[in-house]
Structure formats: C-alpha cells, structure tokens
Design a protein around this motif. Structure first.
Motif, PDB file in Angstrom:
ATOM      1  N   TRP A 105      31.885  24.639  54.795  1.00  0.00           N
ATOM      2  CA  TRP A 105      32.649  25.479  53.871  1.00  0.00           C
ATOM      3  C   TRP A 105      32.507  26.963  54.206  1.00  0.00           C
ATOM      4  CZ3 TRP A 105      29.843  29.010  51.151  1.00  0.00           C
ATOM      5  CH2 TRP A 105      28.473  28.782  51.025  1.00  0.00           C
ATOM      6  N   ALA A 106      33.514  27.716  53.764  1.00  0.00           N
ATOM      7  CA  ALA A 106      33.511  29.175  53.891  1.00  0.00           C
ATOM      8  C   ALA A 106      34.321  29.749  52.735  1.00  0.00           C
ATOM      9  CB  ALA A 106      34.128  29.604  55.224  1.00  0.00           C
ATOM     10  N   VAL A 107      33.847  30.863  52.188  1.00  0.00           N
ATOM     11  CA  VAL A 107      34.575  31.568  51.137  1.00  0.00           C
ATOM     12  C   VAL A 107      35.274  32.754  51.780  1.00  0.00           C
ATOM     13  CG1 VAL A 107      34.427  32.883  48.989  1.00  0.00           C
ATOM     14  CG2 VAL A 107      32.950  30.880  49.343  1.00  0.00           C
ATOM     15  N   LEU A 108      36.596  32.750  51.708  1.00  0.00           N
ATOM     16  CA  LEU A 108      37.396  33.837  52.258  1.00  0.00           C
ATOM     17  C   LEU A 108      37.850  34.733  51.116  1.00  0.00           C
ATOM     18  CD1 LEU A 108      38.186  33.956  55.382  1.00  0.00           C
ATOM     19  CD2 LEU A 108      37.346  31.773  54.588  1.00  0.00           C
ATOM     20  N   PRO A 109      37.751  36.057  51.294  1.00  0.00           N
ATOM     21  CA  PRO A 109      38.131  36.970  50.210  1.00  0.00           C
ATOM     22  C   PRO A 109      39.628  36.948  49.950  1.00  0.00           C
ATOM     23  CG  PRO A 109      37.619  38.200  52.206  1.00  0.00           C
ATOM     24  CD  PRO A 109      37.302  36.757  52.494  1.00  0.00           C
ATOM     25  N   TRP A 110      39.989  37.352  48.721  1.00  0.00           N
ATOM     26  CA  TRP A 110      41.380  37.391  48.293  1.00  0.00           C
ATOM     27  C   TRP A 110      41.595  38.697  47.557  1.00  0.00           C
ATOM     28  CZ3 TRP A 110      45.344  34.926  49.950  1.00  0.00           C
ATOM     29  CH2 TRP A 110      46.529  34.829  49.210  1.00  0.00           C
ATOM     30  N   PRO A 111      42.728  39.371  47.767  1.00  0.00           N
ATOM     31  CA  PRO A 111      42.960  40.667  47.122  1.00  0.00           C
ATOM     32  C   PRO A 111      42.962  40.570  45.595  1.00  0.00           C
ATOM     33  CG  PRO A 111      44.697  40.166  48.711  1.00  0.00           C
ATOM     34  CD  PRO A 111      43.834  38.949  48.602  1.00  0.00           C
ATOM     35  N   ALA A 112      42.446  41.600  44.983  1.00  0.00           N
ATOM     36  CA  ALA A 112      42.461  41.676  43.521  1.00  0.00           C
ATOM     37  C   ALA A 112      43.903  41.895  43.038  1.00  0.00           C
ATOM     38  CB  ALA A 112      41.580  42.838  43.050  1.00  0.00           C
TER      39      ALA A 112
END
Length: 154
Positions: A142-149
């Motif tokens: 698994w990996a957590v990829l950032p997402w724009p606010a």
C-alpha cells in the motif's frame, strides 16, 4: 521521520483506515489500460471543487503508483491480484493484494535504470506513507498518495 534513504524502503506496516473508493480484480497486465481509464474517470469526479491543475498532477501520480503496484503484483505476485483506491486521511490509499504472502516488496538494488525495477522507489518518493502487510494469507502492498485540498470558497 526517517531519513530520505530509509523512507524509500518498504517496511511491514498496517495500512491506514479507509473510506469509500473503488476496487478491481486483475488477471493480466493487459487489464491495466481499461482500469487506469476507469480510475482516471473516478478521480476527475472526486476532484470537483479543487484546483484543476493540482488535481491533474495528483491524478497522474496516483495512476502511476496504481499502475506500478498492480503490474508488479501481476508479474511477481502469484495471482489473486485485487487493486483498490480508497479515500483515507492524507489522500488516497492505493492497495494491491496478491497471493504471494511470503515475498516482501523489494526495490531493485544495483540495477541499471534502463532495465526497470525502480517503480517502488518512485512510489515511495511520491507517497505520504507506504508499507505492506500480510492479511488472511495475502500480501497487501500500500501507499498513500496526497490529494489537493478543496478550493477555498469564492
């Protein structure tokens, strides 16, 4: 936080709690173009009320990570590949499960970059967090990829 070189390793760790998202069972690498297109469509919808340029960049990175992790599982994971993208704190959790619970994700070492094998390093650099675990006899990478606010109100 560990140093940059340590962060590029893939250590055993439980994935974060997740919310809603999407999941696909994959049988062969040739399934990936269709699934990438579906994932992009979903992410466009999830990007409403956010900066379009930031969403485009984040979508490209997320699809790249999804593709790398899924193709690794299909090539080396022993079958039973299920790939998912689900919302979580910090962005989107990309998780790929396969039947090879005995082999950890191992980035290529001392390999000429032209021979490939650098995807895990790339994902580690793009991700907010990453790891792998064994659950119910399956490996979950698994990996957590950032997402724009969300964009501020006008």
């Amino acid at each position: 936080m560990a140093g940059r070189a340590d962060r590029r390793l893939w250590s055993p760790a439980a994935a974060p709690a997740v919310g809603a998202g999407w999941s696909w069972s994959l049988a062969r690498v040739s399934d990936l173009p269709r699934v990438r297109a579906e994932l992009r469509r979903h992410l466009v919808g999830a990007g409403e009320h956010r900066d379009p340029d930031a969403v485009a960049d984040a979508t490209d990175q997320l699809v790249l990570a999804f593709d790398e992790m899924s193709s690794n599982a299909l090539r080396h994971g022993g079958g039973g590949v299920v790939s998912s993208v689900r919302g979580c704190t910090g962005g989107w959790l990309v998780e790929v499960c396969d039947d090879d619970a005995h082999t950890s994700p191992t980035p290529a070492v001392d390999r000429d970059p032209s021979q490939g094998g650098l995807g895990l390093y790339l994902i580690a650099e793009l991700a907010v967090d990453h790891g792998w675990q064994v659950r119910a006899g399956h490996k979950a990478v698994w990996a957590v990829l950032p997402w724009p606010a969300p964009a501020p109100p006008a």
